[in-house]
Scaffold this active site. Structure first.
Site, mmCIF file in Angstrom:
data_model
loop_
_atom_site.group_PDB
_atom_site.id
_atom_site.type_symbol
_atom_site.label_atom_id
_atom_site.label_comp_id
_atom_site.label_asym_id
_atom_site.label_seq_id
_atom_site.Cartn_x
_atom_site.Cartn_y
_atom_site.Cartn_z
ATOM 1 N N CYS A 289 1.800 -0.992 -9.374
ATOM 2 C CA CYS A 289 2.896 -0.296 -8.706
ATOM 3 C C CYS A 289 4.136 -0.255 -9.585
ATOM 4 O O CYS A 289 5.141 0.357 -9.213
ATOM 5 C CB CYS A 289 3.225 -0.974 -7.383
ATOM 6 S SG CYS A 289 3.533 -2.737 -7.543
ATOM 7 N N GLY B 150 1.060 4.394 5.088
ATOM 8 C CA GLY B 150 0.547 3.239 5.810
ATOM 9 C C GLY B 150 1.640 2.271 6.194
ATOM 10 O O GLY B 150 1.677 1.761 7.331
ATOM 11 N N GLY B 151 2.560 2.000 5.277
ATOM 12 C CA GLY B 151 3.635 1.057 5.558
ATOM 13 C C GLY B 151 4.556 1.542 6.664
ATOM 14 O O GLY B 151 4.942 0.767 7.552
ATOM 15 N N GLU C 40 6.243 9.792 -6.473
ATOM 16 C CA GLU C 40 5.271 8.933 -7.134
ATOM 17 C C GLU C 40 3.941 9.647 -7.304
ATOM 18 O O GLU C 40 3.450 10.313 -6.398
ATOM 19 C CB GLU C 40 5.064 7.661 -6.325
ATOM 20 C CG GLU C 40 4.073 6.680 -6.951
ATOM 21 C CD GLU C 40 3.824 5.468 -6.060
ATOM 22 O OE1 GLU C 40 3.783 4.350 -6.597
ATOM 23 O OE2 GLU C 40 3.669 5.647 -4.836
ATOM 24 N N GLU D 128 5.506 -3.269 0.905
ATOM 25 C CA GLU D 128 5.760 -2.720 -0.423
ATOM 26 C C GLU D 128 5.031 -1.388 -0.486
ATOM 27 O O GLU D 128 3.819 -1.328 -0.275
ATOM 28 C CB GLU D 128 5.252 -3.665 -1.512
ATOM 29 C CG GLU D 128 5.512 -3.151 -2.907
ATOM 30 C CD GLU D 128 4.726 -3.916 -3.956
ATOM 31 O OE1 GLU D 128 4.200 -3.266 -4.883
ATOM 32 O OE2 GLU D 128 4.603 -5.148 -3.831
ATOM 33 N N GLY E 9 0.819 -1.203 0.000
ATOM 34 C CA GLY E 9 0.000 0.000 0.000
ATOM 35 C C GLY E 9 0.851 1.250 0.000
ATOM 36 O O GLY E 9 1.973 1.274 -0.523
ATOM 37 N N SER E 10 0.331 2.320 0.611
ATOM 38 C CA SER E 10 0.997 3.611 0.587
ATOM 39 C C SER E 10 2.209 3.627 1.497
ATOM 40 O O SER E 10 2.330 2.835 2.439
ATOM 41 C CB SER E 10 0.023 4.703 1.034
ATOM 42 O OG SER E 10 -0.272 4.561 2.416
ATOM 43 N N ARG E 11 3.097 4.580 1.231
ATOM 44 C CA ARG E 11 4.253 4.745 2.103
ATOM 45 C C ARG E 11 3.808 5.171 3.503
ATOM 46 O O ARG E 11 4.354 4.699 4.495
ATOM 47 C CB ARG E 11 5.219 5.776 1.528
ATOM 48 C CG ARG E 11 6.526 5.864 2.299
ATOM 49 C CD ARG E 11 7.442 6.971 1.832
ATOM 50 N NE ARG E 11 7.740 6.889 0.420
ATOM 51 C CZ ARG E 11 8.695 7.626 -0.167
ATOM 52 N NH1 ARG E 11 9.413 8.474 0.557
ATOM 53 N NH2 ARG E 11 8.904 7.517 -1.460
#
Length: 513
Positions: free
Chosen positions: A289, A232-233, A380, A252, A228-230
């Site tokens: 992605c 969230g990660g 991104e 990821e 998912g998103s940066r």
């Protein structure tokens, strides 16, 4: 929180309206119960043979095949994906389950290593040493918004974790709860049919904040898989690191997948390159992605013609509906923020309609000096957008690549006139990406033993791993060594006589003893 407050509906991404079906956010008690049951299941599940786990994985694949009509009906409602895409993603999901079943049934993946004792060795005897990979424990898997099947409830993280011997507690993505529920039911049916321990799998509905955070904090959880998103990660990684006993998070997160076009390739096949790039940029409309968000090409008239060809192709593109409106809004914000920026030209643009989730291709152009001075141009924009960067020298190109964050992929397009390739260019990309393509575009990930779908931070939280392919199983394991152990305690993979007949390393040399 009352039962009423915990209920929610899936949303039609094309209208923003509620879809049929009511779902319920898991309570704290339900989260705790799922984690605790997974912890109890681990004691038995970890000891099952590879053949038993393979039967379970194949049963999941079979139950998903049986659920195909229900998924084909529900998934387009929640994601706006057409039936063909649903069938394709389901096929990949089923295929990777069967791939991991084959892997663990054969058994050599544990990397068994034996060192025979030398009791008479001087000055000190050598002990009997035997090691292999063993599972970590229960894994929390977060469903991805962009792949409701292949990277979600029964996706690669779940398949590889179950294959390794780790129970899974999955958190459904809030954008496709109906699809997640159908898949979760298939896994539970497969577990029952093959006699798996209670708690080997559980599905929780709700957001990451409501359900995911308490799950990751639970002491029974030993690792986390996330796509998912940066934002969230990194949030999950922070929570996991701050636990009394920290655990790994394999996330990821983000990637712009730089593409380098060399002079000979541009002069020889500009039209074909423009067509290939247009197809790669627009593939999935905010799903992949690996869309190429950054293209480096030599400055000059050939680059100008290429930009015009690409713009013509993308102007004719119809765009499409993002899988959910959150993706559409984030994409629209990212591309419109670049419009009118000094040194940045908008080559092609069609206004997005975030009210209906519809997003369209956008192309920008800048020169490499502007790019080098404006780090935000390398950020991104998740969706069908790319930025063309014209370079005037290889040194400037390499400086730009060396300044990039970690990426999932990098690509070089070359012609015979561009050979031999510059070692400096290849090395710069190798240091920044997890997969390097030659004369190809990055969209499309082959699910096989050699694939690496991962890369240096922040494309993934741990650049040593992959989330696709059989090597993904290694994330959920640790090495364990038995010293001078009696045979009865050893797993079959390490017993004398090699009862499983697997490839092993004996005294440092490959053997099938």
């Amino acid at each position: 929180m009352s039962d009423h407050d915990r209920s929610f509906h899936a949303i039609d991404p094309t209208t923003g309206l509620d879809l049929p079906g009511t779902f319920h956010t898991a309570t704290t008690a339900e989260v705790n119960r799922a984690a605790e049951q997974a912890g109890r299941a681990f004691a038995a599940y970890r000891k099952l043979s590879g053949a038993s786990r393979a039967r379970f994985l194949r049963a999941i694949a079979d139950h998903l095949e049986e659920a195909r009509p229900r998924l084909v009906q529900r998934m387009p409602m929640e994601t706006a994906l057409p039936e063909g895409r649903v069938n394709g993603e389901l096929g990949r999901t089923i295929g990777q389950l069967r791939m991991f079943a084959d892997l663990v049934e054969e058994g050599s993946w544990v990397d068994a290593r034996l060192e025979r004792p030398q009791p008479d060795r001087a000055p000190a005897p050598k002990p009997d040493l035997r090691s292999m990979r063993i599972p970590l424990g229960p894994v929390a898997v977060f469903g991805a918004s962009n792949f409701p099947l292949a990277f979600s409830v029964a996706g690669g993280d779940t398949a590889s974790a179950l294959a390794s011997g780790c129970p899974v507690v999955a958190v459904a993505h809030y954008a496709h709860p109906g699809v997640s529920e159908i898949v979760g039911e298939a896994i539970l049916a497969a577990a029952e049919a093959t006699g798996m321990p209670d708690g080997v799998f559980a599905l929780l509905q709700g957001t990451g904040q409501q359900v995911g955070v308490p799950l990751v904090k639970h002491p029974a959880i030993r690792a986390v898989g996330f796509t998912g998103s940066r934002f969230g990660g990194l949030a999950l990684a922070k929570i996991a690191a701050e636990r009394p006993v920290p655990i790994p998070v394999f996330a990821e997160m983000s990637s712009v997948n730089p593409v380098v076009i060399l002079k000979g390739a541009l002069e020889e096949r500009a039209s074909a390159l423009a067509e290939g790039l247009a197809g790669s940029v627009t593939m999935g409309v905010g799903q992949f992605c690996t869309n190429p968000g950054l293209v480096f090409l030599p400055a000059g008239k050939a680059a100008d013609r290429f930009a015009g060809q690409l713009a013509g192709l993308l102007d004719a593109s119809k765009g499409g509906t993002a899988l959910h409106q959150g993706i559409a809004r984030a994409y629209d914000e990212a591309v419109t923020a670049r419009v009118g920026q000094p040194g940045v030209e908008t080559v092609s643009a069609t206004e997005n309609d975030t009210a209906t989730g519809r997003i369209n291709p956008w192309i920008f152009h800048t020169d490499i000096d502007t790019f080098l001075s404006r780090g935000e141009l390398a950020a991104e924009a998740f969706g069908p957008s790319t930025t063309l960067v014209t370079y005037h020298s290889e040194d400037a190109l390499i400086r730009a690549i060396e300044g990039l964050e970690g990426q999932l992929t990098g690509s070089i397009h070359h012609d015979d006139r561009d050979l031999p390739l510059s070692d400096a260019l290849v090395d710069a990309l190798q240091d920044r990406v997890g997969r390097l393509l030659m004369n190809g575009f990055p969209t499309g990930v082959e699910v096989c033993s050699a694939m690496v779908h991962g890369g240096p931070y922040p494309s993934t939280s741990d650049g040593r791993t992959t989330s696709v392919g059989t090597a993904a199983i290694e994330r959920w394991t640790r090495r364990f060594c038995w010293q001078d152990s009696v045979q009865a305690v050893l797993p079959l993979e390490l017993k004398d006589g090699n009862p499983l007949g697997i490839q092993r390393l004996v005294d440092g040399a490959p053997a099938q003893d």
